[in-house]
Design a protein around this motif. Structure first.
Motif, PDB file in Angstrom:
ATOM      1  N   PHE A 130      -5.907  -2.955 -11.748  1.00 14.51           N
ATOM      2  CA  PHE A 130      -4.763  -2.057 -11.859  1.00 14.51           C
ATOM      3  C   PHE A 130      -3.813  -2.496 -12.961  1.00 14.51           C
ATOM      4  CE2 PHE A 130      -0.465  -0.695 -10.782  1.00 14.51           C
ATOM      5  CZ  PHE A 130      -0.624   0.625 -10.395  1.00 14.51           C
ATOM      6  N   GLY A 131      -3.582  -3.789 -13.068  1.00 18.40           N
ATOM      7  CA  GLY A 131      -2.630  -4.342 -14.031  1.00 18.40           C
ATOM      8  C   GLY A 131      -2.391  -5.798 -13.702  1.00 18.40           C
ATOM      9  N   SER A 144       0.813  -1.213   0.000  1.00 17.46           N
ATOM     10  CA  SER A 144       0.000   0.000   0.000  1.00 17.46           C
ATOM     11  C   SER A 144       0.844   1.259   0.000  1.00 17.46           C
ATOM     12  CB  SER A 144      -0.928   0.025   1.219  1.00 17.46           C
ATOM     13  OG  SER A 144      -0.195  -0.084   2.425  1.00 17.46           O
ATOM     14  N   SER A 145       0.243   2.325  -0.525  1.00 19.41           N
ATOM     15  CA  SER A 145       0.749   3.682  -0.404  1.00 19.41           C
ATOM     16  C   SER A 145      -0.115   4.404   0.631  1.00 19.41           C
ATOM     17  CB  SER A 145       0.657   4.398  -1.756  1.00 19.41           C
ATOM     18  OG  SER A 145      -0.707   4.584  -2.126  1.00 19.41           O
ATOM     19  N   ARG A 146       0.044   5.711   0.757  1.00 16.65           N
ATOM     20  CA  ARG A 146      -0.805   6.460   1.691  1.00 16.65           C
ATOM     21  C   ARG A 146      -2.253   6.532   1.221  1.00 16.65           C
ATOM     22  NH1 ARG A 146       1.543   8.697   5.909  1.00 16.65           N
ATOM     23  NH2 ARG A 146       3.764   9.240   5.845  1.00 16.65           N
ATOM     24  N   THR A 147      -2.474   6.368  -0.067  1.00 20.76           N
ATOM     25  CA  THR A 147      -3.818   6.534  -0.604  1.00 20.76           C
ATOM     26  C   THR A 147      -4.462   5.252  -1.090  1.00 20.76           C
ATOM     27  OG1 THR A 147      -2.882   7.090  -2.776  1.00 20.76           O
ATOM     28  CG2 THR A 147      -3.402   8.916  -1.281  1.00 20.76           C
ATOM     29  N   ARG A 148      -3.664   4.266  -1.493  1.00 26.93           N
ATOM     30  CA  ARG A 148      -4.219   3.075  -2.127  1.00 26.93           C
ATOM     31  C   ARG A 148      -3.682   1.777  -1.522  1.00 26.93           C
ATOM     32  NH1 ARG A 148      -6.878   3.254  -6.997  1.00 26.93           N
ATOM     33  NH2 ARG A 148      -7.078   5.295  -7.948  1.00 26.93           N
ATOM     34  N   GLY A 194       1.408   4.870  -8.239  1.00 30.91           N
ATOM     35  CA  GLY A 194       0.662   6.057  -8.632  1.00 30.91           C
ATOM     36  C   GLY A 194       0.064   5.991 -10.020  1.00 30.91           C
ATOM     37  N   THR A 195       0.449   4.976 -10.813  1.00 29.67           N
ATOM     38  CA  THR A 195      -0.068   4.842 -12.175  1.00 29.67           C
ATOM     39  C   THR A 195      -0.522   3.409 -12.396  1.00 29.67           C
ATOM     40  OG1 THR A 195       2.108   4.274 -13.071  1.00 29.67           O
ATOM     41  CG2 THR A 195       1.499   6.607 -13.036  1.00 29.67           C
ATOM     42  N   SER A 221      -5.086  -5.658  -8.189  1.00 32.55           N
ATOM     43  CA  SER A 221      -6.263  -4.815  -8.026  1.00 32.55           C
ATOM     44  C   SER A 221      -5.999  -3.780  -6.949  1.00 32.55           C
ATOM     45  CB  SER A 221      -7.493  -5.646  -7.683  1.00 32.55           C
ATOM     46  OG  SER A 221      -7.325  -6.305  -6.442  1.00 32.55           O
ATOM     47  N   THR A 222      -6.805  -2.743  -6.895  1.00 33.74           N
ATOM     48  CA  THR A 222      -6.539  -1.631  -5.985  1.00 33.74           C
ATOM     49  C   THR A 222      -7.816  -1.055  -5.401  1.00 33.74           C
ATOM     50  OG1 THR A 222      -5.389   0.504  -5.773  1.00 33.74           O
ATOM     51  CG2 THR A 222      -6.547   0.087  -7.843  1.00 33.74           C
TER      52      THR A 222
END
Length: 295
Positions: free
Chosen positions: A70-71, A36-40, A112-113, A57-58
């Motif tokens: 997501f990819g 995870s990141s701070r947002t996802r 982020g992408t 998936s996200t």
């Protein structure tokens, strides 16, 4: 139930209580990885009734809802584990298509992408069920076992990578207790990484040995893990996550599926205590948070 589920639960780490429904993942799996990141939050691979998956998936932490695609990982994978800094998500190890197709693969993607994962490097050995933890610069992983046979001896080695650069795993130290099937997720602050529970499958033993021990490492320095405390009961396959102060562990197997959640403070050594319950019992789950030590 023994069936795969796509349920996503959430808790507020700073307060005790039961989990609540967040939404659903894109596919029903077990044995998947997360980071995870701070947002996802991201789910990586896993096993489906028809075989392993390679989907990434996200979900967005700030809003409840279902996951979106997501990819893809570079190949189908189950029993892999994930870690992340604020930019990159990383997946390592696992079992690919085939009965003995253990992986030493490390792959990464930019959180982020949207997009698919790319090769990062290799672990020292082909392993499934490793632990993972990280700081904002370093990813650390270890333990686990070869994909087959399950009764093979476990690894006690620990490796590390620098998340922002590509390359192979490098020796970090050893676990005080070799484990596999360590609870999946990322429990750490910027200093300490936690290794929580797990199991062994001794040769000729009728059943698994489940561990209740909690180990820790100091991420910035090389060396062996140290004893931290104990879980309320031995378990493997649960999902865990953390804030900078508190680790939370949910679900798992010992030998029955559980819906219990327990917690301990990362900053002080000690035993886990009850936190609450999840919406359903699960054999395996994985966890992520928007406040782990890599952010």
């Amino acid at each position: 139930s023994g069936q795969q589920t796509n349920t996503i639960d959430f808790v507020t780490i700073s307060s005790l209580g039961n989990s609540e429904d967040f939404g659903d993942s894109t596919i029903k799996t077990f044995g998947d990885a997360s980071c995870s990141s701070r947002t996802r939050s991201f789910l990586l691979g896993g096993a489906m009734p028809a075989g392993q998956a390679k989907e990434i998936s996200t979900n967005v932490f700030a809003s409840k809802g279902n996951a979106t695609d997501f990819g893809d990982l570079t190949d189908n994978n189950y029993g892999n584990r994930g870690l992340a800094d604020s930019t990159r998500g990383v997946s390592m190890g696992g079992e690919g298509p085939g009965p003995s197709a253990g992986m030493n693969l490390i792959e990464y993607f930019t959180m982020g992408t949207t997009g698919s994962a790319a090769d990062f490097g290799d672990m020292l050995n082909k392993k499934i069920g490793v632990f993972t933890t990280n700081s904002s610069t370093r990813g650390v992983f270890g333990g686990g076992r070869i994909a087959a046979p399950e009764t093979a001896a476990l690894y006690n080695s620990i490796e590390f990578i620098t998340i922002s650069s590509l390359g192979n795993g490098t020796d970090f130290g050893d676990l005080t207790t070799a484990v596999s099937g360590v609870n999946s997720g990322n429990s750490c602050n910027s200093t300490r990484g936690m290794i929580v529970g797990g199991y062994d499958h001794p040769a000729n033993a009728p059943s698994l040995n489940y561990f209740n021990n909690i180990q820790f490492i100091t991420i910035a320095t090389l060396g062996n893990s140290q004893d931290f405390g104990d879980l309320t009961a031995g378990r493997s396959g649960g999902g865990h996550c953390s804030s900078p102060t508190r680790s939370v562990l949910a679900n798992g197997l010992n030998p029955s599926m559980t819906n219990s959640i327990e917690t301990f403070l990362i900053t002080t050594a000690g035993n886990a205590v009850d936190f609450g319950d999840t919406t359903e019992a699960r054999r395996t789950s994985t966890g992520s948070s928007n406040a782990h030590g890599g952010l």
